[in-house]
Every structure is written in C-alpha cells, then in structure tokens.
Write a protein that holds these residues in place. Structure first.
Motif, PDB file in Angstrom:
ATOM      1  N   SER A 635      59.285  28.730  48.057  1.00  0.00           N
ATOM      2  CA  SER A 635      60.523  28.146  47.559  1.00  0.00           C
ATOM      3  C   SER A 635      60.278  26.736  47.016  1.00  0.00           C
ATOM      4  CB  SER A 635      61.560  28.109  48.687  1.00  0.00           C
ATOM      5  OG  SER A 635      62.757  27.554  48.219  1.00  0.00           O
ATOM      6  N   GLY A 636      60.704  26.520  45.763  1.00  0.00           N
ATOM      7  CA  GLY A 636      60.590  25.212  45.143  1.00  0.00           C
ATOM      8  C   GLY A 636      59.242  24.916  44.520  1.00  0.00           C
ATOM      9  N   LYS A 637      58.299  25.890  44.541  1.00  0.00           N
ATOM     10  CA  LYS A 637      56.956  25.617  44.025  1.00  0.00           C
ATOM     11  C   LYS A 637      56.496  26.641  43.001  1.00  0.00           C
ATOM     12  CE  LYS A 637      55.376  23.233  48.195  1.00  0.00           C
ATOM     13  NZ  LYS A 637      54.319  23.143  49.237  1.00  0.00           N
ATOM     14  N   GLY A 638      57.437  27.341  42.376  1.00  0.00           N
ATOM     15  CA  GLY A 638      57.063  28.259  41.322  1.00  0.00           C
ATOM     16  C   GLY A 638      56.549  29.582  41.847  1.00  0.00           C
ATOM     17  N   THR A 639      56.188  30.461  40.884  1.00  0.00           N
ATOM     18  CA  THR A 639      55.726  31.813  41.201  1.00  0.00           C
ATOM     19  C   THR A 639      54.376  32.047  40.545  1.00  0.00           C
ATOM     20  OG1 THR A 639      57.998  32.612  41.331  1.00  0.00           O
ATOM     21  CG2 THR A 639      56.271  34.272  41.062  1.00  0.00           C
ATOM     22  N   SER A 640      53.478  32.744  41.284  1.00  0.00           N
ATOM     23  CA  SER A 640      52.151  33.057  40.766  1.00  0.00           C
ATOM     24  C   SER A 640      51.848  34.525  41.050  1.00  0.00           C
ATOM     25  CB  SER A 640      51.090  32.160  41.422  1.00  0.00           C
ATOM     26  OG  SER A 640      49.786  32.586  41.060  1.00  0.00           O
ATOM     27  N   LEU A 641      51.465  35.262  39.982  1.00  0.00           N
ATOM     28  CA  LEU A 641      51.043  36.655  40.105  1.00  0.00           C
ATOM     29  C   LEU A 641      49.548  36.731  39.822  1.00  0.00           C
ATOM     30  CD1 LEU A 641      54.168  36.996  39.614  1.00  0.00           C
ATOM     31  CD2 LEU A 641      53.608  39.195  38.569  1.00  0.00           C
ATOM     32  N   GLN A 642      48.788  37.224  40.802  1.00  0.00           N
ATOM     33  CA  GLN A 642      47.354  37.416  40.639  1.00  0.00           C
ATOM     34  C   GLN A 642      47.083  38.921  40.633  1.00  0.00           C
ATOM     35  OE1 GLN A 642      45.253  34.821  40.229  1.00  0.00           O
ATOM     36  NE2 GLN A 642      46.873  33.282  40.555  1.00  0.00           N
ATOM     37  N   VAL A 643      46.478  39.421  39.551  1.00  0.00           N
ATOM     38  CA  VAL A 643      46.283  40.866  39.372  1.00  0.00           C
ATOM     39  C   VAL A 643      44.815  41.144  39.091  1.00  0.00           C
ATOM     40  CG1 VAL A 643      46.955  42.908  38.051  1.00  0.00           C
ATOM     41  CG2 VAL A 643      48.629  41.102  38.490  1.00  0.00           C
ATOM     42  N   ARG A 644      44.305  42.189  39.759  1.00  0.00           N
ATOM     43  CA  ARG A 644      42.957  42.691  39.491  1.00  0.00           C
ATOM     44  C   ARG A 644      43.040  44.204  39.321  1.00  0.00           C
ATOM     45  NH1 ARG A 644      38.296  39.940  40.809  1.00  0.00           N
ATOM     46  NH2 ARG A 644      37.347  41.918  41.463  1.00  0.00           N
ATOM     47  N   ILE A 645      42.527  44.678  38.177  1.00  0.00           N
ATOM     48  CA  ILE A 645      42.549  46.116  37.897  1.00  0.00           C
ATOM     49  C   ILE A 645      41.150  46.524  37.450  1.00  0.00           C
ATOM     50  CG2 ILE A 645      43.575  47.979  36.552  1.00  0.00           C
ATOM     51  CD1 ILE A 645      46.004  46.209  36.112  1.00  0.00           C
ATOM     52  N   PRO A 646      40.515  47.473  38.141  1.00  0.00           N
ATOM     53  CA  PRO A 646      39.202  47.937  37.680  1.00  0.00           C
ATOM     54  C   PRO A 646      39.340  48.751  36.399  1.00  0.00           C
ATOM     55  CG  PRO A 646      39.925  49.222  39.579  1.00  0.00           C
ATOM     56  CD  PRO A 646      40.921  48.112  39.409  1.00  0.00           C
ATOM     57  N   THR A 647      38.447  48.531  35.458  1.00  0.00           N
ATOM     58  CA  THR A 647      38.530  49.248  34.180  1.00  0.00           C
ATOM     59  C   THR A 647      38.058  50.684  34.299  1.00  0.00           C
ATOM     60  OG1 THR A 647      36.323  48.438  33.604  1.00  0.00           O
ATOM     61  CG2 THR A 647      38.203  47.134  32.872  1.00  0.00           C
ATOM     62  N   TRP A 648      37.228  50.973  35.354  1.00  0.00           N
ATOM     63  CA  TRP A 648      36.704  52.336  35.464  1.00  0.00           C
ATOM     64  C   TRP A 648      37.751  53.337  35.923  1.00  0.00           C
ATOM     65  CZ3 TRP A 648      37.435  54.002  40.361  1.00  0.00           C
ATOM     66  CH2 TRP A 648      37.487  53.025  41.381  1.00  0.00           C
ATOM     67  N   THR A 649      38.873  52.845  36.482  1.00  0.00           N
ATOM     68  CA  THR A 649      39.894  53.786  36.956  1.00  0.00           C
ATOM     69  C   THR A 649      40.551  54.514  35.801  1.00  0.00           C
ATOM     70  OG1 THR A 649      41.545  52.017  36.922  1.00  0.00           O
ATOM     71  CG2 THR A 649      40.391  52.404  38.989  1.00  0.00           C
ATOM     72  N   ALA A 650      40.503  53.924  34.624  1.00  0.00           N
ATOM     73  CA  ALA A 650      41.124  54.572  33.465  1.00  0.00           C
ATOM     74  C   ALA A 650      40.250  55.657  32.902  1.00  0.00           C
ATOM     75  CB  ALA A 650      41.410  53.543  32.383  1.00  0.00           C
TER      76      ALA A 650
END
Length: 650
Positions: A635-650
């Motif tokens: 609260s009061g410090k913004g939002t951060s989204l950290q995402v990791r997706i392996p390319t081999w899953t596709a």
C-alpha cells in the motif's frame, strides 16, 4: 511388550527372596520395639495420670475441709457475739455461714466419698457433725435469743464453743491424715514420672541402635548398589553401552544387577537397529520433502533409489515403469560405489516375458522376492544374472489404485536379504506413487489451463476476424456511400447535407470504437509485427506516460506473444483506472530459453490476485505456459509484476 511382560513375570518367580525376608525381619523388630516402647510409656503415663488424679482429689478435699472449717468458725463467732452483745451486726457473718454450710457440707461429703476408705468415713462424720451443729444447736439458740433477749445464754455459748472445738479437732485430724496421703500420692507420681522417663530413654536408645543397624544394612545392601546402578545408568544414557554391574549382591538387588546387565546388552545389540531406523526416517523425510516441493518425478526416482540403496545396503536399485506391451522402462536407478558394474540405464526398455521378479509383481500386484537368479529369463533377470546378482526383492508402485511399476533391490551377497525388506520398501514406493500422481495431476491441470487459454485466444481471433471481415467492412462501405451521397446533394439543401454529414461522422466514430474493441480482442498488429510494435502501440494509446525497455530480437510462439501482450495491457489498464500512477515502466528481455518481464508503476498499490481482478486471469495464462508470476503491491508504494515464462513450453 508381551515378551517383556513374560520376562518380568519370570523374574518375579525366580528372584531370591533373601533381601525381602531380611527387610521384613528388621522391620518387624523395629515395629516390635516401637510397640513395646509405646506400651511401656502408655502404662507409665497411665500410672502417672492416676497418681496425679489422686493428688488432685486429695487437694480438693483439703480445700473443701478448710472452707467448711472456716464456715463453722464464722457460725460460732457470729452467734457468740450476738448472744453476748445483742448486736445484730454479728448476725451478718452468721447468716452468710448459715446459708453456705449445707452446700459446702454436701460437697465435702461428696469429695470424701470419692476418696473412699477411712478418710471417706471421717469426712461423712464431720459433715454430719457440722450439719447437726448448725441445725440442732446454732439455729435454735440464735432464734431463742432473738425471741427472748433477756434470757441468759452463757451456758449455751460455752457448750457451743466446746462443740465447735470438737469439730475443729476432727477437722485437724482429718486434714493431717489427708496431707500425709497427699504427700504419698505426690511421691508416687514423681516415681512414676521417673520410671516413664527412664523407660522412654531406654526405648529411644534401643530404637536408635536398631535404626542405625537397619540403616547401615540398607546402605550396604540397597543404597550402594542402587547408587552404583544410577551411575551406570547415567553412563548408558551418555551412550557408553559397554558398562556392566558386578553381580555380587544378594536377593532382589542381585536380580536388579542381572536385569541391568541384560538391559545394557540389549541396548548395545539394538543400537545399530535404532540407528538404522533413524537413518530410514531421515531418508523418508528427505524424499517426502522432494515430493512436497513438487520436483519432477525423475528427481524423485533417483533420490528414492539412492536413499533406499544406502538404507538396505543393496548393490543395485532399479525403478521400472510397466508399459502396455509387456515391457518395462527404467525410470530411475542407483548402484553402490563399491560396485564396478553399471546399473540399467535410465530410459532403457526391457521385456517382461519369462520368469522374473518384476513379472511376478506385474502379475499379482504384490511384493515378491527371488533368492536365485540362475533361472531368471526376463530382460532385467538376465541382466542381473550376468552381473552376479544372487537375490532380489521387489515392491509394487501403485498410483491412484492402479499398478504403475515396480522397485527392485538387488544384492550380490551370498546371504539372503533380511526379512521384512519388502515392507520397508513399501514406504518408499508409496512416496513414489504420490510423486507420480502429483506430477500427473499437475500435467493434467496445466494441459486443461492451456486448452482453456488456447480456446479463449482462438475465440478472440475468430471474433476479431469476423468483425474485421464483416461488420467493419460493411461500416466502411456505408461510410463511403454516405460521403458520396453528401457530395451529390444539390445546392440549397444545406439542412439535408448537414444531417448526412453528421450521420457519416457518427458512423466513423462507431467504426473507430469497433476497431478499438477488435484490437482489445486480438490486435492485428500483434499478429503482423510481433511484441515490439504491439507494445509500442499500447504505450501510444495509454493516458499514463510509459517507459519501455524492450529486448525482443525475434518472433515467439503466438501463445507466448499473446500472454505477454495481455500482461502488459492489464498492467497498464490497472495503472490507469485504479492505482493513480504517474508513470508505467515496462521491461521485457528474451533470453535463450526464458522470457523475463517486469511491469512497474508508482501508484497507490494494494493490488492482489483474486477478488475479481484481471490479475487472476493473467496468473492462469502464465501458469498454463509453465511460467510464474509474482505480484508485489504494498500500500502506497506502487505495483510490480515479475513474470518468467519458459520458451520451450510453447
């Protein structure tokens, strides 16, 4: 427990009773001495109490005699003074004595009766004489003088004085005898007290001597061996399992020494077994931790094979999966370091046909054992025979009620494998089954998520295509026709021209709204140009300033690009509509086999996955691709989204 209870019963039957008998005899002697002492003291105290009672009664009689004698003197003095002087004041002590004499005479008679004997008789005679003097002489004489004041009573006074003197003489004799009796009673009481003290002292000394002897015997026969046993028990507790007690004591203490030595030997023999059990539990915890962490089944297979091989001291451990065509595949294996031969390689396939341990497990679904591999004919059986394996034990691996495979422990030793090895293996096969079931469940869940996401994306593309090829084209055509109609309206019809122009403008607005909806469903720029131009287009349309850091050098699978696009779009929508952000930063890096993305804003924070937010859809989409998403929004410090997706899953 049953064996130990039987052993205790046998010890109770066979144990010598010497110490118990000695303790009972010593206790009986001490109890007898204490009882005798009590009885002696009780007799002495009783005699002392009787002597004290006699002395008390004698003193009461003496006191009563003194009071009664004083009353007689008061009677005689009062009546003589009144008769001689005719002064009524002399009658006051006389009246007082007259009122008190009957009660005191009765009390004196009662106390004399209690002491009994000659003194009791004398007390009765004196009491009668006093009563007679009062009633037969003193009262009539005073009454006569009161009625006839002038009469001469000198002779009566002298007679009364003589009578009183005789009574007082009786009192003196009585009190002299009673004082001698009292002195004798006191002497008897003193002698009884001395005897009681002497007997108490003798009994106390005898008790002390007996207690000292008894304590010395207990110390030598009981305390010292027990102390020695406690010291050696402490040594046992510290792990010194070789300590032994000298078996020199008698009776039950000797049995205790024998039992202690038996216990020490049992502890020493079971120490290795307990250590093995502890090692097994530690190994099971390590494997269970891997299963709980949801590692891949292959890691679990290798860990189980290694742990079980060390616990069972086996030469080879093999984990096989049964295939539908009567084949088995090695999915995990282990070999002892001392063993020069290699274990069956992971991924190799072997036939189940023929006589073998694994074919027996596959047929019955139960643990099995082979004590001689000379007649084994299956694929793994032939491999084991050629490597010098003498025996083996196998336990089935069951996954959700179906037979999945088998775990086998091979031994090259000539000694047979210990009994119960199959049961010990079962604990590990259950963990393997759990790991496989978890992996299959995760795979099914991931596949279901992927199908849902794929169906959703396909539906978006179809709707976008239908809108582009259908409604949008028709709206474009209608717009062109309206503009043509507007140009063909002759002069002088300004109102009509304005209405047509307004309608054409409204139609253009509808077309733009429809194009915006189409881009939200599945942007065409993403399909044509990839992530780089699509994210830039999102940034241009955003009402919040966007800072881009994009490093995507090549096109990715369509599912990956759509996932990244929607993550950026949702984050920007959240920053615009909910968190009051002033800037959004987007970082996108494509490594060789993983996409790393971070979307950050400086808004009010407080975002959470769930509660109807769009983040839960992004989470499902990322996890369907085997990736992870981490949302941090204090609260009061913004939002951060950290995402990791392996390319081999596709």
């Amino acid at each position: 427990m049953t064996r130990w209870a039987s052993r205790r019963s046998q010890l109770r039957v066979d144990a010598p009773r010497g110490l118990s008998r000695r303790l009972v005899i010593a206790s009986a002697l001490l109890a007898l001495l204490m009882t005798a002492t009590f009885l002696i003291l009780f007799g002495a105290i009783t005699r002392l109490r009787d002597a004290a009672a006699l002395t008390g009664r004698s003193e009461e009689v003496l006191a009563s005699s003194s009071r009664l004698e004083r009353l007689i003197v008061d009677l005689e003095t009062g009546e003589r003074g009144y008769i001689i002087t005719k002064d009524p004041t002399f009658l006051t002590p006389w009246e007082t004595a007259r009122a008190a004499v009957p009660q005191e005479a009765a009390e004196f008679r009662r106390l004399g009766t209690k002491i009994g004997g000659e003194q009791g008789k004398r007390a009765g005679q004196i009491s009668s004489a006093v009563t007679s003097y009062l009633q037969d002489f003193s009262v009539p004489l005073v009454t006569k003088v009161q009625r006839q004041p002038g009469v001469s009573a000198a002779a009566s006074v002298a007679d009364g004085q003589r009578r009183v003197d005789r009574i007082r003489t009786d009192f003196d004799q009585f009190m002299g005898v009673q004082r001698r009796l009292t002195s004798r009673y006191e002497q008897h009481s003193l002698e009884a007290s001395r005897r009681a003290m002497a007997m108490a002292g003798i009994a106390a000394v005898a008790s002390f001597v007996l207690v000292f002897v008894f304590t010395s015997y207990l110390t030598r026969a009981l305390v010292r061996p027990v102390r020695r046993a406690s010291i050696m028990a402490a040594d046992l507790a510290r792990g010194e399992l070789g300590v032994r007690m000298p078996e020199t004591s008698l009776g039950e203490i000797g049995v205790l020494e024998q039992a202690f030595n038996t216990m020490a030997r049992s502890l020493e023999m079971s120490h290795d077994k307990l250590r093995r059990v502890a090692d097994e539990q530690a190994a099971l915890r390590r494997v269970a931790t891997l299963v709980a962490r949801a590692v891949s089944p292959h890691e679990v297979f290798e860990a189980v094979a290694a742990e079980l091989g060390r616990i069972l001291a086996a030469d080879f451990i093999v984990v096989n999966r049964f295939e539908p065509d009567r084949m088995e595949t090695v999915v995990g294996s282990w070999k002892a370091e001392k063993n020069p031969e290699a274990a069956p390689p992971t991924g190799s396939c072997w036939s189940l046909e023929g006589r073998s341990l694994e074919s027996s497990v596959e047929r019955t679904g139960r643990p099995a054992r082979v004590t001689d591999y000379q007649r084994a004919t299956s694929g793994i059986g032939v491999w084991a025979r050629t490597r010098g394996v003498r025996c083996g034990a196998g336990s089935p691996v069951v996954v959700e009620g179906r037979l999945w495979g088998v775990m086998i422990a091979f031994s090259m030793s000539e000694d047979p494998q210990p009994e119960g090895i199959e049961v010990r293996m079962t604990e590990y096969t259950e963990l393997v089954g759990t790991a496989i079931a978890n992996a299959e469940s995760r795979a099914k869940l991931t596949a279901a998520r992927a199908r849902l996401v794929s169906a959703s994306d396909e539906t978006r593309r179809r709707i976008e295509r239908d809108l582009h090829d259908g409604a949008q084209q028709r709206l474009v055509s209608l717009g062109l026709e309206l503009r043509a109609a507007e140009g063909s309206i002759p002069d002088g019809h300004d109102v009509l021209r304005q209405r047509v122009a307004k309608t054409a403008s409204g139609l253009s607005g509808v077309l733009e709204d429809l194009q915006e909806i189409s881009r939200g469903l599945h942007p065409a720029i993403l399909s044509r140009g990839g992530l780089h131009p699509a994210i830039k287009a999102l940034a241009r349309r955003s009402v919040v300033p966007v800072e881009l850091d994009l490093h995507v050098a090549r096109r990715l699978d369509e599912r990956l690009e759509v996932a990244v696009y929607y993550i950026v779009a949702e984050a920007m929508t959240n920053a615009t509509n909910h968190v009051d952000a002033s800037v959004v930063r987007i970082h996108l890096h494509l490594d060789e086999d993983v996409i790393q993305m971070a979307v950050e804003d400086d808004g009010v924070g407080g975002a959470a996955v769930g509660g109807g937010s769009g983040l839960i859809g992004l989470k499902d989409r990322v996890e369907a691709l085997g990736g992870t998403i981490d949302v941090r929004s204090p609260s009061g410090k913004g939002t951060s989204l950290q995402v990791r997706i392996p390319t081999w899953t596709a």
